[in-house]
Motif scaffolding. Structure first.
Motif, PDB file in Angstrom:
ATOM      1  N   GLY A 227       0.800  -1.215   0.000  1.00 53.17           N
ATOM      2  CA  GLY A 227       0.000   0.000   0.000  1.00 53.17           C
ATOM      3  C   GLY A 227       0.835   1.268   0.000  1.00 53.17           C
ATOM      4  N   VAL A 228       0.357   2.260  -0.726  1.00 52.75           N
ATOM      5  CA  VAL A 228       1.014   3.567  -0.776  1.00 52.75           C
ATOM      6  C   VAL A 228      -0.036   4.646  -0.503  1.00 52.75           C
ATOM      7  CG1 VAL A 228       2.298   5.223  -2.189  1.00 52.75           C
ATOM      8  CG2 VAL A 228       2.710   2.756  -2.469  1.00 52.75           C
ATOM      9  N   ASP A 229       0.169   5.409   0.570  1.00 58.34           N
ATOM     10  CA  ASP A 229      -0.755   6.500   0.902  1.00 58.34           C
ATOM     11  C   ASP A 229      -0.500   7.694  -0.013  1.00 58.34           C
ATOM     12  OD1 ASP A 229      -2.082   5.270   3.069  1.00 58.34           O
ATOM     13  OD2 ASP A 229      -0.394   5.706   4.386  1.00 58.34           O
ATOM     14  N   PHE A 230      -1.507   8.511  -0.234  1.00 54.11           N
ATOM     15  CA  PHE A 230      -1.330   9.751  -0.992  1.00 54.11           C
ATOM     16  C   PHE A 230      -2.271  10.814  -0.423  1.00 54.11           C
ATOM     17  CE2 PHE A 230      -4.455   7.137  -3.114  1.00 54.11           C
ATOM     18  CZ  PHE A 230      -5.454   7.995  -3.539  1.00 54.11           C
ATOM     19  N   PRO A 231      -1.807  12.043  -0.289  1.00 54.90           N
ATOM     20  CA  PRO A 231      -2.579  13.098   0.381  1.00 54.90           C
ATOM     21  C   PRO A 231      -3.922  13.428  -0.250  1.00 54.90           C
ATOM     22  CG  PRO A 231      -0.668  14.018  -0.751  1.00 54.90           C
ATOM     23  CD  PRO A 231      -0.487  12.542  -0.744  1.00 54.90           C
ATOM     24  N   GLU A 232      -4.029  13.278  -1.574  1.00 60.57           N
ATOM     25  CA  GLU A 232      -5.297  13.609  -2.248  1.00 60.57           C
ATOM     26  C   GLU A 232      -6.466  12.740  -1.777  1.00 60.57           C
ATOM     27  OE1 GLU A 232      -1.902  14.588  -5.067  1.00 60.57           O
ATOM     28  OE2 GLU A 232      -2.466  12.909  -3.775  1.00 60.57           O
ATOM     29  N   SER A 233      -6.154  11.599  -1.152  1.00 59.19           N
ATOM     30  CA  SER A 233      -7.216  10.695  -0.693  1.00 59.19           C
ATOM     31  C   SER A 233      -8.067  11.329   0.407  1.00 59.19           C
ATOM     32  CB  SER A 233      -6.616   9.380  -0.177  1.00 59.19           C
ATOM     33  OG  SER A 233      -5.823   9.606   0.984  1.00 59.19           O
ATOM     34  N   ALA A 234      -7.500  12.306   1.086  1.00 62.31           N
ATOM     35  CA  ALA A 234      -8.251  12.998   2.141  1.00 62.31           C
ATOM     36  C   ALA A 234      -9.436  13.771   1.571  1.00 62.31           C
ATOM     37  CB  ALA A 234      -7.323  13.938   2.905  1.00 62.31           C
ATOM     38  N   ASN A 235      -9.377  14.063   0.272  1.00 59.16           N
ATOM     39  CA  ASN A 235     -10.469  14.793  -0.387  1.00 59.16           C
ATOM     40  C   ASN A 235     -11.548  13.861  -0.932  1.00 59.16           C
ATOM     41  OD1 ASN A 235      -9.267  17.561  -0.329  1.00 59.16           O
ATOM     42  ND2 ASN A 235      -7.678  16.559  -1.532  1.00 59.16           N
ATOM     43  N   ALA A 236     -11.365  12.559  -0.715  1.00 58.18           N
ATOM     44  CA  ALA A 236     -12.300  11.594  -1.299  1.00 58.18           C
ATOM     45  C   ALA A 236     -12.604  10.451  -0.336  1.00 58.18           C
ATOM     46  CB  ALA A 236     -11.707  11.046  -2.589  1.00 58.18           C
ATOM     47  N   VAL A 237     -12.918  10.798   0.905  1.00 57.77           N
ATOM     48  CA  VAL A 237     -13.281   9.786   1.899  1.00 57.77           C
ATOM     49  C   VAL A 237     -14.765   9.434   1.730  1.00 57.77           C
ATOM     50  CG1 VAL A 237     -13.463   9.255   4.356  1.00 57.77           C
ATOM     51  CG2 VAL A 237     -11.539  10.602   3.513  1.00 57.77           C
ATOM     52  N   ASN A 238     -15.074   8.161   1.648  1.00 54.50           N
ATOM     53  CA  ASN A 238     -16.447   7.719   1.427  1.00 54.50           C
ATOM     54  C   ASN A 238     -17.169   7.350   2.722  1.00 54.50           C
ATOM     55  OD1 ASN A 238     -16.138   8.031  -1.311  1.00 54.50           O
ATOM     56  ND2 ASN A 238     -16.637   5.914  -1.840  1.00 54.50           N
ATOM     57  N   ASP A 239     -18.396   7.858   2.869  1.00 52.51           N
ATOM     58  CA  ASP A 239     -19.279   7.442   3.959  1.00 52.51           C
ATOM     59  C   ASP A 239     -20.026   6.195   3.501  1.00 52.51           C
ATOM     60  OD1 ASP A 239     -18.543   9.618   5.458  1.00 52.51           O
ATOM     61  OD2 ASP A 239     -20.309  10.813   4.954  1.00 52.51           O
ATOM     62  N   TYR A 240     -20.169   5.236   4.411  1.00 50.80           N
ATOM     63  CA  TYR A 240     -20.892   3.998   4.109  1.00 50.80           C
ATOM     64  C   TYR A 240     -22.225   3.979   4.865  1.00 50.80           C
ATOM     65  CZ  TYR A 240     -16.896   1.536   1.930  1.00 50.80           C
ATOM     66  OH  TYR A 240     -15.879   1.134   1.093  1.00 50.80           O
ATOM     67  N   PRO A 241     -23.353   4.078   4.169  1.00 52.89           N
ATOM     68  CA  PRO A 241     -24.662   3.999   4.832  1.00 52.89           C
ATOM     69  C   PRO A 241     -25.224   2.573   4.804  1.00 52.89           C
ATOM     70  CG  PRO A 241     -24.928   4.857   2.622  1.00 52.89           C
ATOM     71  CD  PRO A 241     -23.459   4.543   2.779  1.00 52.89           C
ATOM     72  N   ILE A 242     -26.054   2.275   5.797  1.00 51.56           N
ATOM     73  CA  ILE A 242     -26.720   0.978   5.858  1.00 51.56           C
ATOM     74  C   ILE A 242     -28.206   1.216   6.094  1.00 51.56           C
ATOM     75  CG2 ILE A 242     -26.373   0.655   8.358  1.00 51.56           C
ATOM     76  CD1 ILE A 242     -25.877  -2.348   7.731  1.00 51.56           C
ATOM     77  N   ALA A 243     -29.054   0.361   5.516  1.00 53.36           N
ATOM     78  CA  ALA A 243     -30.501   0.575   5.651  1.00 53.36           C
ATOM     79  C   ALA A 243     -31.256  -0.748   5.617  1.00 53.36           C
ATOM     80  CB  ALA A 243     -31.015   1.483   4.542  1.00 53.36           C
ATOM     81  N   LEU A 244     -32.376  -0.758   6.303  1.00 60.37           N
ATOM     82  CA  LEU A 244     -33.315  -1.881   6.256  1.00 60.37           C
ATOM     83  C   LEU A 244     -34.222  -1.666   5.049  1.00 60.37           C
ATOM     84  CD1 LEU A 244     -34.814  -4.339   7.641  1.00 60.37           C
ATOM     85  CD2 LEU A 244     -36.249  -2.593   8.740  1.00 60.37           C
ATOM     86  N   LEU A 245     -34.353  -2.668   4.212  1.00 60.35           N
ATOM     87  CA  LEU A 245     -35.212  -2.545   3.037  1.00 60.35           C
ATOM     88  C   LEU A 245     -36.678  -2.704   3.436  1.00 60.35           C
ATOM     89  CD1 LEU A 245     -33.028  -4.527   0.485  1.00 60.35           C
ATOM     90  CD2 LEU A 245     -33.170  -2.064   0.834  1.00 60.35           C
ATOM     91  N   LYS A 246     -37.545  -1.906   2.834  1.00 62.82           N
ATOM     92  CA  LYS A 246     -38.952  -1.856   3.243  1.00 62.82           C
ATOM     93  C   LYS A 246     -39.692  -3.173   3.065  1.00 62.82           C
ATOM     94  CE  LYS A 246     -39.712   3.114   2.762  1.00 62.82           C
ATOM     95  NZ  LYS A 246     -40.442   4.176   2.043  1.00 62.82           N
ATOM     96  N   ASP A 247     -39.361  -3.916   2.034  1.00 62.77           N
ATOM     97  CA  ASP A 247     -40.035  -5.201   1.805  1.00 62.77           C
ATOM     98  C   ASP A 247     -39.175  -6.370   2.269  1.00 62.77           C
ATOM     99  OD1 ASP A 247     -42.278  -3.988   0.649  1.00 62.77           O
ATOM    100  OD2 ASP A 247     -41.291  -3.883  -1.303  1.00 62.77           O
TER     101      ASP A 247
END
Length: 278
Positions: A227-247
């Motif tokens: 693995g190689v870290d790079f500073p630009e990754s700080a501008n692209a952090v992803n949030d992971y949502p979770i949900a119960l499906l209605k059906d």
């Protein structure tokens, strides 16, 4: 026998009868209380509905290792249940859900792909309100030992270097593009992959020199990549949502699985895999 003696004896007899009656009432009352407690305890146990059946979870490919562990933990805590997973690109999974694929839970790698499920054009979303449970950051995966000396995102633009990215419609691909834009860089990969695991596999099989994936995927791959870290990754952090499906076919068990993911125990598994807290 004197009148006093007869009166005393009569009083003692009456008193004895009264005591016996009180003792009998006390015993009945005690038995009734005990029975009441037992009935209450039984009712309490009956009200705590036992979870059974299969919980079907659609989850982003980057969650494969940690969710598989949590699935086993859930089954162990709730005998009689089974957790099955469908891992893949979040956009593909979302399309399957809106297309009618039966599932109980959706865990996406970005709010944008979750919105495909929650914000249908007809106003009838197929999931309940989602909540963010982890975040994830990008990292460059190179061949073991990093023979091409990749030290930055800009190095991926070198001529002759075979680089793989996730497709732009997939959360890891959208995040990679955002990082490239932040660095004002242009990169033409040898291929666009439909999910992050496919991109990583290209490097593991030495079909590519590098790939932009998540930190969690690099960690899961172990010695197969570097693995190689790079500073630009700080501008692209992803949030992971979770949900119960209605059906959801098994809504009760699905709610408990989501609760496990969000619990301190679940978060411990996720952070150990390299995910960031929400």
């Amino acid at each position: 026998m004197t009148r006093y003696t007869r009166r005393t004896r009569r009083t003692l007899q009456v008193t004895g009868v009264g005591v016996a009656a009180l003792l009998a009432l006390s015993a009945c009352s005690s038995g009734s209380d005990s029975s009441s407690k037992k009935d209450s305890s039984s009712a309490s146990k009956d009200s705590a509905k036992k979870l059974t059946g299969t919980v079907t979870v659609f989850a982003a490919a980057s969650l494969k290792e940690s969710f598989t562990t949590l699935g086993k933990d859930f089954e162990k805590a709730h005998p009689g249940t089974k957790v099955t997973f469908s891992f893949g690109g979040s956009d593909t999974l979302a399309a399957s859900i809106t297309g009618g694929a039966p599932a109980d839970v959706f865990a996406a790698a970005s709010p944008k792909t979750m919105a495909i499920v929650t914000d249908k054009k007809d106003g009838k979303g197929t999931a309940t309100a989602p909540s963010t449970f982890v975040r994830n950051q990008l990292e460059i995966a190179t061949l073991p030992g990093n023979p091409d000396k990749v030290a930055s995102l800009k190095d991926l633009t070198k001529s002759g270097l075979k680089v793989v990215l996730c497709d732009k419609t997939v959360p890891c691909g959208a995040a990679a593009q955002k990082a490239l834009d932040a660095g004002k860089l242009k990169l033409t990969p040898v291929s666009y992959e439909q999910d992050v695991k496919s991109a990583l596999t290209k490097v593991e099989l030495k079909e590519a020199d590098a790939a932009v994936v998540y930190k969690t995927d690099v960690k899961a791959a172990g010695s197969k990549v570097e693995g190689v870290d790079f500073p630009e990754s700080a501008n692209a952090v992803n949030d992971y949502p979770i949900a119960l499906l209605k059906d959801a076919p098994n809504a009760e068990a699905a709610k408990e699985f989501i609760a496990l993911v969000q619990s301190p125990e679940g978060q411990k598994v996720l952070t150990a895999a390299g995910f960031l807290k929400p």
